[in-house]
Design a protein around this motif. Structure first.
Motif, PDB file in Angstrom:
ATOM      1  N   LEU A  78       0.827  -1.203   0.000  1.00 54.40           N
ATOM      2  CA  LEU A  78       0.000   0.000   0.000  1.00 54.40           C
ATOM      3  C   LEU A  78       0.864   1.256   0.000  1.00 54.40           C
ATOM      4  O   LEU A  78       0.519   2.255  -0.637  1.00 54.40           O
ATOM      5  N   THR A  79       1.985   1.220   0.702  1.00 56.11           N
ATOM      6  CA  THR A  79       2.892   2.369   0.724  1.00 56.11           C
ATOM      7  C   THR A  79       3.482   2.631  -0.657  1.00 56.11           C
ATOM      8  O   THR A  79       3.581   3.784  -1.099  1.00 56.11           O
ATOM      9  N   ALA A  80       3.849   1.553  -1.364  1.00 59.02           N
ATOM     10  CA  ALA A  80       4.432   1.711  -2.692  1.00 59.02           C
ATOM     11  C   ALA A  80       3.434   2.259  -3.701  1.00 59.02           C
ATOM     12  O   ALA A  80       3.825   2.847  -4.715  1.00 59.02           O
ATOM     13  N   GLU A  81       2.143   2.088  -3.438  1.00 57.29           N
ATOM     14  CA  GLU A  81       1.112   2.523  -4.375  1.00 57.29           C
ATOM     15  C   GLU A  81       0.679   3.970  -4.180  1.00 57.29           C
ATOM     16  O   GLU A  81      -0.019   4.529  -5.029  1.00 57.29           O
ATOM     17  N   GLN A  82       1.072   4.602  -3.080  1.00 60.78           N
ATOM     18  CA  GLN A  82       0.579   5.938  -2.767  1.00 60.78           C
ATOM     19  C   GLN A  82       0.954   6.971  -3.819  1.00 60.78           C
ATOM     20  O   GLN A  82       0.141   7.821  -4.183  1.00 60.78           O
ATOM     21  N   ALA A  83       2.183   6.920  -4.318  1.00 63.48           N
ATOM     22  CA  ALA A  83       2.611   7.922  -5.300  1.00 63.48           C
ATOM     23  C   ALA A  83       1.790   7.812  -6.579  1.00 63.48           C
ATOM     24  O   ALA A  83       1.364   8.831  -7.141  1.00 63.48           O
ATOM     25  N   ALA A  84       1.543   6.586  -7.053  1.00 66.13           N
ATOM     26  CA  ALA A  84       0.760   6.404  -8.277  1.00 66.13           C
ATOM     27  C   ALA A  84      -0.686   6.843  -8.068  1.00 66.13           C
ATOM     28  O   ALA A  84      -1.302   7.438  -8.967  1.00 66.13           O
ATOM     29  N   ILE A  85      -1.247   6.582  -6.895  1.00 72.64           N
ATOM     30  CA  ILE A  85      -2.619   7.005  -6.618  1.00 72.64           C
ATOM     31  C   ILE A  85      -2.698   8.519  -6.527  1.00 72.64           C
ATOM     32  O   ILE A  85      -3.637   9.145  -7.037  1.00 72.64           O
TER      33      ILE A  85
END
Length: 217
Positions: free
Chosen positions: A25-32
């Motif tokens: 979930l942390t790795a996805e924050q920038a893309a979101i």
């Protein structure tokens, strides 16, 4: 609105609240964050695990609805099941952050209904080709490879806009240097798809017919 009975237990997405699930979930924050902060404010829908933390967004982009999977349905500003009590084609952007691994194909069908023509869908899914899969193998989650998701989105009438990208760790729960990771083996697969409106067929141009003996100026 009757609650929709998902084909998975509500505790399945609780895996993302574990030490192994949080790095995804942390790795996805920038893309979101990039998906939700477009140049012009457009309505968006974000479906996520209950524990997913949201990225910092500028005030102009905060024009949307975030729901998380809980108790056999969705909760947040409204509590409901499927189908979602929302007007069709009312969202320019839809983020599905692992919620389909809980709600199944019917959730993706609902996203297609809610997506406006010209809108885009971001689909974050577990990557079964990643060695990290051994950390979620007993969590009860549903997952497919990128090609299977691509075919499913195309079957719904959505056009996959770009090749799949991959995020997150490879095997270790802690930090791993990005330069040492084969991109296709990371834990998260991201697909983007567009809902394209059918163009109207233009009228055929009138034919010009030459007649012998016609007077000329």
């Amino acid at each position: 609105m009757p609650a929709f009975a998902f084909n998975r237990q509500p505790v399945a997405l609780a895996w993302f609240d574990t030490a192994a699930g949080e790095p995804l979930l942390t790795a996805e924050q920038a893309a979101i964050g990039a998906a939700l902060s477009g140049p012009t404010p457009q309505p968006w829908l974000w479906l996520a695990p209950e524990t997913a933390a949201g990225p910092a967004l500028p005030p102009a982009s905060v024009r949307g609805l975030r729901l998380h999977c809980a108790g056999g349905g969705f909760s947040g500003p409204l509590r409901c099941g499927l189908p979602l009590p929302l007007h069709g084609e009312s969202f320019d952007r839809i983020i599905v952050q692992h919620a389909h691994e809980y709600g199944g194909d019917q959730l993706l069908e609902e996203c297609e209904r809610l997506l406006a023509p010209g809108g885009r869908l971001w689909l974050f899914s577990l990557n079964p080709l990643s060695p990290y899969r051994w950390r979620w193998r007993k969590a009860g989650l549903t997952f497919r490879d990128a090609l299977s998701w691509r075919l499913r989105l195309q079957a719904l009438g959505l056009q996959v806009a770009t090749p799949a990208s991959h995020l997150g760790p490879l095997w270790r729960i802690g930090h791993e240097r990005a330069g040492n990771l084969p991109s296709g083996l990371r834990a998260v697969c991201l697909l983007q798809a567009e809902k394209r409106a059918a163009a109207m067929i233009p009228p055929s141009p009138a034919g010009r017919r030459w007649r012998p003996g016609a007077a000329t100026a």
